[in-house]
Every structure is written in C-alpha cells, then in structure tokens.
Design a protein around this motif. Structure first.
Motif, short mmCIF file in Angstrom:
data_model
loop_
_atom_site.label_atom_id
_atom_site.label_comp_id
_atom_site.label_asym_id
_atom_site.label_seq_id
_atom_site.Cartn_x
_atom_site.Cartn_y
_atom_site.Cartn_z
N ASP A 1 5.40 -3.44 -9.25
CA ASP A 1 5.20 -3.83 -7.85
C ASP A 1 4.80 -5.28 -7.72
N VAL B 1 0.29 -4.94 -0.19
CA VAL B 1 1.40 -5.89 -0.07
C VAL B 1 1.48 -6.35 1.38
N GLU C 1 5.47 -13.41 0.62
CA GLU C 1 4.68 -12.23 0.29
C GLU C 1 3.35 -12.64 -0.31
N LYS D 1 0.44 -10.34 -2.42
CA LYS D 1 0.03 -9.06 -2.96
C LYS D 1 -1.40 -9.17 -3.47
#
Length: 371
Positions: free
Chosen positions: A98, A118, A141, A143
């Motif tokens: 991930d 996320v 993104e 995370k």
C-alpha cells in the motif's frame, strides 16, 4: 488549538523548508526528515531513524506514561527502501504494497497495532486564463502509518510538502504530546484545508466562465461562443477533484467514531471537526458541478437562439431574392407569344416592380425583427 494550528500552517506554507539529509540516511534518498519527540518537544540533534526509534522506545520503557515517538517523513520511496523501513519499524507486510504504490483511493486500514491512512491531496494550478486545455487541479497522495511510538508520512507528487505542518505542530507541544495520532489528525486537517482553498480558487474560474457566457462576445452583439470547451474542461477538473476528496468521508467518520488502539481518545473528537470541513467542501464542489451544468445549458440555449436568428436572416434574404429571381425566370423563357417583350416601357417597369416588391418584403421582415 486547532484554529491556531491552521493559522500557523497557512503562515508557513509558502516558505521553503529543507530538512532532508538523504546522503546521511541509511534508508535511501527518500527520507526527508526523521525527528524524535519527547512529550511534544523535539529532541535535539538529528540522528538516523534506527537510533531515533531506539531512543524513543527506551524513553517510553523507562516512563510508561510518556508519549515519545518518531516522525519519519518520506517522499516517493522505492520498494527496496520501504522494505528496510518496514523491517526497522516492524510494519505489517501488507503496508509495504500500500505504501509504495501510489494512486490509491482515500482510506483508513487498521493493521494489528498500527493504522494506515491514505489521503489524496489536491493543489490548484495557477493560470492567467482558463482554456480548453488548462489544468486546474493537480492531485497527489499522502500516506500516514501510525503506530504506538512512531508515525511515518509518505508523500507522492510535487505539492503537499509537510515541512510547514511540522513547524506548526512543533510550535504547539501540548498537541504533539498527545502522541502520533496528533500528527495523523494534523495531516488530515491540512489536506482538507487544501480542499477548501482549491474550491475557493475554482470559484473564480467558474465566475469567469459564467461572465464570458452571458457577456457580449467581442463587442459584436453576439453571445459568448466557444465557451463549451472551457466549461467541459472545468467539469473534468472538478471530477478529478471530487474523486480525490469524496472517498475521504467514510475514513474520517471512522476515525471520529470507531475506537482504535493508536488513536488517543482526546484526539478522536478533532477528526469529527475535520469531517465537517470535508462535508462542506464536498457540498461546495457538488454545487459547482450543478452550476456548471446550468451554465452549459444556458450556453447551448444561447447558441440555439443565435442559430435561429441566423436562419431567420438567411430565410428573409432568400425570400427577397426570390422575387426578382421569379420575374427574371418568367421573362427568360423566351416564348414567341409574350406581349410584354415588344412593349417599349417593359424593361424599366419590370425593374421598378421588382425593386418595389423587394422593398416591401424587406420592410416587412425588418418590422417583424427578422432583419
């Protein structure tokens, strides 16, 4: 306190923060920063991640009530680099897949005694004028892997730097003293604040398109033409924006309502505040989408009206031209027994009749608004 944090982030967001030391990091060049915190206070001196983690765990073992933790910041790590990090921090094997693969939907996944969150980030792309190819929203993104004594932030994309956020949090040691979940909340709040800022910027683009559609085009009395491409491009950018922010609703609700071992109880209510901000931003974007639909329909209606006006003008002129065409066609048949052909005044009389007929028809069309 959260309001103070937001203000501090806004003040420092545009500053250039370079806290990385990739050459000295054994974990590769993806390490942006690695800092240990003891009861909300940053530990003096920089050190590698393994040493910072060992120091923090030693402090927590010596003082069970301590909230010391390590904050490791990464930027686009490779799978090999993150495998070393996962081994060092004892991460769940599924977090490796991930973490190193971008383009995930916003989500929150619990793994034993840790949590993976996320977030899809959005940045407004500045432009002098919106065109059919303008990029309005750029996505990335962030995370966040939260454990009992560590938090790992992984950033993908050219925007969304967390340096200003780190500075703002360090100015609020009472908030950092609540542990790694305070960083998770700060990142979520930072991402949602960016959603709100982008939505406000998109509002200006929509106002410009709306003004262009309803304003006279080029001073010629024609309505704005060629705006359909800009409206469609703006709708596509809004769709990308919605895909980034809408899936975050459920994860934030889960963080606000569902107990988690790594989320401090005093931090959980703050996620509800972030969820409320997100809900307002989603409503705003949905409103923009509906408004653009209305603007597009109005634009198409204007184009239809303009085309009808053009067709009426063409029809009117065709009717006017039909009169002399018919008369000339009759006299062009060249039959032998046509009495008007031998009349001395036939030519000027016929021209006069054609001129008068055309003038009468023209005035009729003019009076009815066709010309």
């Amino acid at each position: 306190m959260m309001r103070n944090l937001r203000r501090a982030v806004r003040r420092t967001y545009r500053r250039t923060v370079d806290l990385s030391h990739p050459a000295r990091s054994p974990l590769g060049s993806s390490v942006v920063n690695c800092v240990g915190y003891s009861d909300g206070v940053r530990q003096a001196g920089g050190c590698p991640a393994d040493e910072a983690l060992r120091r923090v765990r030693k402090e927590n073992k010596a003082a069970p009530g301590s909230n010391s933790f390590v904050w490791l910041g990464l930027h686009e790590p490779t799978q090999d680099e993150f495998a070393s990090i996962a081994e060092l921090f004892g991460l769940h094997p599924l977090t490796i897949e991930d973490a190193v693969n971008p383009h995930h939907r916003a989500k929150v996944v619990p793994y034993d005694d840790m949590l993976l969150a996320v977030f899809r980030t959005v940045s407004y792309t500045k432009h002098d004028q919106l065109t059919t190819t303008s990029e309005v929203a750029e996505t990335g993104e962030i995370k966040v892997i939260t454990g009992r004594d560590f938090v790992i932030t992984i950033r993908y994309g050219r925007h969304g730097s967390l340096g200003p956020l780190r500075e703002a949090l360090e100015a609020l040691p009472d908030q950092l003293a609540k542990g790694p979940s305070s960083v998770l909340h700060a990142v979520a709040d930072f991402v949602v604040d960016e959603y709100v800022a982008v939505a406000d910027a998109v509002q200006d683009d929509i106002d410009a398109v709306e003004l262009a559609v309803f304003a006279e085009y080029a001073g010629r009395g024609e309505k704005g033409r060629g705006e359909a491409g800009r409206i469609y491009q703006l709708k596509r950018e809004l769709l990308q924006f919605k895909r980034a922010m809408t899936p975050l609703n459920r994860p934030l609700e889960a963080l606000a309502t569902q107990p988690a071992t790594v989320i401090a109880p005093e931090i959980r209510p703050y996620f509800r505040d972030v969820a409320d901000h997100l809900a307002r931003a989603v409503e705003q974007i949905n409103g923009f989408d509906s408004l653009l639909d209305s603007i597009l329909q109005a634009h198409l209606a204007q184009m239809t009206v303009a085309q009808n006006e053009d067709m009426r003008k063409i029809t009117a002129w065709a009717a006017i031209v039909a009169v002399p065409t018919m008369v000339c066609g009759v006299y062009g048949m060249n039959f032998d027994h046509m009495p008007e052909l031998r009349w001395a005044y036939g030519y000027p009389v016929v021209l006069g009749v054609m001129a008068v007929a055309c003038l009468v028809i023209y005035r009729g069309f003019r009076r009815n608004g066709w010309l």
